[in-house]
Enzyme design. Sequence first.
Site, PDB file in Angstrom:
ATOM      1  N   ASP A   1      -0.559 111.462  53.491  1.00  0.00           N
ATOM      2  CA  ASP A   1       0.169 112.465  54.249  1.00  0.00           C
ATOM      3  C   ASP A   1       0.404 111.864  55.631  1.00  0.00           C
ATOM      4  O   ASP A   1       1.255 112.606  56.446  1.00  0.00           O
ATOM      5  CB  ASP A   1      -0.401 113.873  54.189  1.00  0.00           C
ATOM      6  CG  ASP A   1      -0.229 114.457  52.889  1.00  0.00           C
ATOM      7  OD1 ASP A   1       0.438 114.148  52.085  1.00  0.00           O
ATOM      8  OD2 ASP A   1      -1.567 115.098  52.564  1.00  0.00           O
TER       9      ASP A   1
ATOM     10  N   CYS B   1      -0.684 122.223  95.544  1.00  0.00           N
ATOM     11  CA  CYS B   1      -1.731 121.378  95.446  1.00  0.00           C
ATOM     12  C   CYS B   1      -1.662 120.387  94.347  1.00  0.00           C
ATOM     13  O   CYS B   1      -1.924 119.364  94.257  1.00  0.00           O
ATOM     14  CB  CYS B   1      -3.032 121.843  95.520  1.00  0.00           C
ATOM     15  SG  CYS B   1      -3.233 122.954  96.965  1.00  0.00           S
TER      16      CYS B   1
ATOM     17  N   ASP C   1       2.479 119.718  51.429  1.00  0.00           N
ATOM     18  CA  ASP C   1       1.988 118.655  50.494  1.00  0.00           C
ATOM     19  C   ASP C   1       1.271 119.638  49.394  1.00  0.00           C
ATOM     20  O   ASP C   1       0.899 120.832  49.810  1.00  0.00           O
ATOM     21  CB  ASP C   1       1.077 117.882  51.191  1.00  0.00           C
ATOM     22  CG  ASP C   1       0.278 117.025  49.831  1.00  0.00           C
ATOM     23  OD1 ASP C   1       0.989 116.280  49.377  1.00  0.00           O
ATOM     24  OD2 ASP C   1      -0.992 117.177  49.985  1.00  0.00           O
TER      25      ASP C   1
END
Length: 752
Positions: A649, A18, A428
């Site tokens: 970043d 379905c 970072d």
Amino acid sequence: MTKQTTTLQITGMTCAACASRIEKGLSRMEGVANAAVNLTMETARVEYDVDLTGPGAFMDRIDTLGYKAEVRQESVRPGKSAELRRLRLRFYISAALSVPLLVAMVSHFAFLSFLTLPEWLMNPWVQLAFATPVQFWIGGPFYVGAYKALRSRSANMDVLVAMGTSAAYFYSLYETVASIGNGMHRLELYYETSALLISFLLLGKLLESLAKGRTSQAIGALAGLQAKDATVVRGERELKLPLEEVLVGDVVLVKPGEKIPVDGTVIGGSSSVDESMLTGESLPVEKSEDDRVIGATMNGRGALTIRAVKVGRDSVLAQIIRVVEEAQGSKAPIQRIADVISGIFVPIVIGLAAATFLLWYFAFSPGDFPDALRTGIAVLVIACPCALGLATPTSIMAGSGRAAELGILFKGGEHLERAHAVDVVVLDKTGTVTEGKPRLTDVEIDPTFESRVLSNSDAAFQTNPDAGRLLGWIMAAESSSEHPLAEAIVAGLRERGTAPAAMPQRFSAVPGFGIEAVVEGQTLLIGTRRFLTERGVALDGERLQRFAALEENAKTVMLAAVNGRFAALLAVADTIKPTSRSAVAALKALGLQVMMVTGDNPATALAVARQAGIEHTMAEVLPEGKALEVRKLQAAGRKVAMVGDGINDAPALAAADIGIAMGTGTDIAMETADITLMRGDLGGIAEAMAISRKTMSNIKQNLFWALAYNAIGIPIAAAGLLAPWVAGAAMALSSVSVVLSALRLQRYRARS
């Protein structure tokens, strides 16, 4: 082209076929960029061009396919209680009507021949009376679903159930009618087969619905965190308003012990706030004027006055719920395997059942129609691919839901899947490994000014009057500067119990070098080594060695002189977060390589990396260079997760295989990333990777057992070793077992 995404709530789906049919139907529509149907949540998430199509067209298409759909409202979570009550009632009625048929059937077993049953229960017309309501009233939805599927030239589980139960029922009906006038009561009847099959399927659906409800409990728990009303100040009046009526800019009063109703900024009062329900951080956070607060967090003992900044769908909690829902409703790439199999499985099953019937009727048991029919029905029923369709979405829902409870937000199932393949984590530095703000770390007073070098303890400063006087002068001078390093010095000295001297009589700043001030008649110079040297302040070799040693540890060193004589040395650094070292160790324990990238100089980068336990660093890297470094790693065949918190970043977060943003960072970083860590420390990375690995392992186990179930069950049924009603029970329980297997992910415990 203007893209938009909408979520539809679908009713009527019974199996993976379905969901696959609806998804294909929507995907083929003009203007639809992407469609993903989730069988477990019973939703369709459609991305489309608003100039070409819209939700109305989607609902019409779904209707033509034989299902119902409506746009899902964010403020209304779909309730399952009424549906569960109806399903439970249907099962109880079906079971009550089927049990007499089961009793009549087992009486034929030799080892139960001692049972004496009422003669009327063996009457075929009585059995017909029990079986007919089950077949057409209780089992009516199967016929409706089968009709709609066949009308749209497809097949699903309803077709298999309708065919199997109808074959048993109508053959038994034929035998019953044929018995009129011949006085034979013990006929070869299969009313119990069709009735028990429907009853077991209903039981399976009931158990499945109960279990599936638990997979989405994370969203319900999040939604339940929200306050229901707020105390708003408008004019001179305090009004108790429903949360929906609070506007951006309203002034909201929060009493001690109350939930904070909106995201906002504190404009009055101070208190500690428990943010654990959103961040997972157990310690309360102190809040005072100008601090940010998040709706649904719990206020402590102080009263707060807040100005509403974000309300309703823009609040952090609403965004979190939206992210979790999208993650649970999205489709992981591995699910495509199940989709392909499910899409072609039902026609294959019908072919296998027909072939089984013919082989038994013409070869294995020539002319024995009942035996051939019974074996064909067993194949038809046991081969239904329901478990296969549930294998992936239930695991994705359970895994992403558990992650959300731990403060880890996966933006989609594809990210939950991809994270398990990561082998390199690039961090970072500023705001990710470190706190992101400078702190005063060292204060050393020259022995010629004072007899000893002081430690950083509060007591040392409080018990030495000469040190306290000097530091009071420094604190007063730096209080007049707006430089971040000056702010760090003032805050650090205040933490150490220093009392500032009187405000400077004269103050001047030399940008890039330092400050000059006159405090209580004393002339102070505070700044770089070059600044003091140019002003004629002599520095001996021991001071210069200490200066160099501190700089090697990633600290910014400033010197202070009083009346032309060196007096003190102060070091400021962006210290690593308390959890960074343990988080890096946890990542290494998972077999991941950890690297750090920063725009800082190599010496600072190496010092921070050494403190955090990171062996590989990339220093003096510009924002666009961070993305380039990520691509270099990818070109070398590595799967990279980039972790950051700032605007600089964002390019690297987008370039990485998995972008991870700190929840304490900027909005753009969180928008770009695939995973957000609400707690704001690196410990969540290892948790995210571990949950991804466990979820993928769970999905593979579910897919294996779902396929193994069919691979084992079909031959057994085809060999005539499985009664149809037993096959129905096995098929229902296989679906339930897959859902229960996925629920094991909710028992995942945090690593730390």
